[in-house]
Write an enzyme that holds these catalytic residues in place. Structure first.
Site, PDB file in Angstrom:
ATOM      1  CG  HIS A 132     -29.772 -11.328   0.554  1.00 38.47           C
ATOM      2  ND1 HIS A 132     -29.020 -10.467   1.334  1.00 38.47           N
ATOM      3  CD2 HIS A 132     -29.874 -10.712  -0.661  1.00 38.47           C
ATOM      4  CE1 HIS A 132     -28.703  -9.384   0.637  1.00 38.47           C
ATOM      5  NE2 HIS A 132     -29.222  -9.511  -0.575  1.00 38.47           N
ATOM      6  CB  CYS A 140     -33.881 -30.228  -5.741  1.00 31.82           C
ATOM      7  SG  CYS A 140     -33.225 -30.826  -7.321  1.00 31.82           S
ATOM      8  CG  ASN A 231     -27.089   0.293  11.089  1.00 35.07           C
ATOM      9  OD1 ASN A 231     -27.338  -0.866  11.399  1.00 35.07           O
ATOM     10  ND2 ASN A 231     -26.039   0.611  10.360  1.00 35.07           N
TER      11      ASN A 231
END
Length: 258
Positions: A132, A140, A231
């Site tokens: 990500h 740029c 988790n």
């Protein structure tokens, strides 16, 4: 009937022992990390209830390209979170994963996080696969020139104008993947290869709801790898995991420093 605290402790101890054995036997570990790892470092989880995106609509890539005000707002939001990013430090979970890389167990870490904390934990940049992107620098969109965030901050705060490239005049954007922006082909190709070739795939702090990256542990499972999910909450991947470790990530992983 509620499970007694002693029984819960015994179950967790047995799971820890199983994970230790899996880690010891594994020749090639793929670590896959998500926002839950970095929330313990003070980085907000954008997607969770109460997170930024539940209060502020994310800016799509198409809007960033089409509208100057969207570009200015995107940069305002980035600098609003600057203190959080700059003050964050790697957690116990980050350091445990870094030790797997340094021990030669884990060729690279696949991460959905954009905060650079894996690199800050001592993992070489070329061993961090950022599916990500990364918010600690910008590029740029036309010529790919890299810009450091700090160099862009003062001019933006002074004039409020979205930065443009000094070389080609193109739009400068943080090196993250926005909604509607193509996934980074090289990173996804490498992440897929790691999932295909590992014998242990360890998910740490990912809700496994953001695709296509969330399909990587299932791919590893189909290829015969063991899958462990660390988790705080349930995930869609729990049904095919070989082992689930529930709780605070730092508490769970700190004993697995190699």
């Amino acid at each position: 009937m509620p499970i007694a605290a002693a029984d819960k402790d015994a179950v967790l101890a047995e799971k820890r022992a199983r994970f230790a054995a899996m880690l010891a036997r594994a020749d090639r570990v793929a670590a896959f990390t998500g926002a839950g790892l970095s929330t313990e470092a003070g980085i907000p989880d954008f997607r969770s209830p109460g997170g930024r995106w539940s209060r502020i609509k994310p800016i799509a890539f198409e809007a960033f390209l089409a509208d100057e005000e969207a570009r200015r707002e995107s940069w305002r939001r980035r600098f609003d979170m600057d203190d959080e990013i700059r003050s964050a430090r790697p957690t116990r979970g980050h350091m445990a994963i870094a030790s797997w890389v340094q021990a030669g167990k884990c060729p690279a870490v696949i991460t959905q996080n954009i905060d650079n904390l894996h690199q800050d934990s001592g993992i070489p940049a070329d061993a961090v696969v950022e599916v990500h992107g990364n918010t600690t620098y910008a590029t740029c969109l036309d010529c790919a020139r890299r810009y450091e965030i700090e160099a862009l901050r003062a001019p933006f705060l002074a004039n409020g104008q979205a930065p443009r490239c000094d070389d080609c005049g193109g739009f400068i954007k943080t090196a993250t993947i926005s909604f509607g922006q193509p996934m980074p082909e090289t990173a996804m190709r490498r992440a897929t290869e790691l999932a295909r070739t590992c014998d242990l795939f360890v998910v740490v702090g990912s809700s496994l709801v953001v695709y296509p990256a969330a399909d990587l542990p299932r791919l590893a499972h189909r290829q015969g790898a063991r899958v462990v999910i660390v988790n705080r909450e349930e995930t869609p991947g729990d049904r095919y995991a070989d082992l689930l470790l529930r709780g605070e990530i730092g508490d769970l992983l700190e004993e697995f420093v190699l």
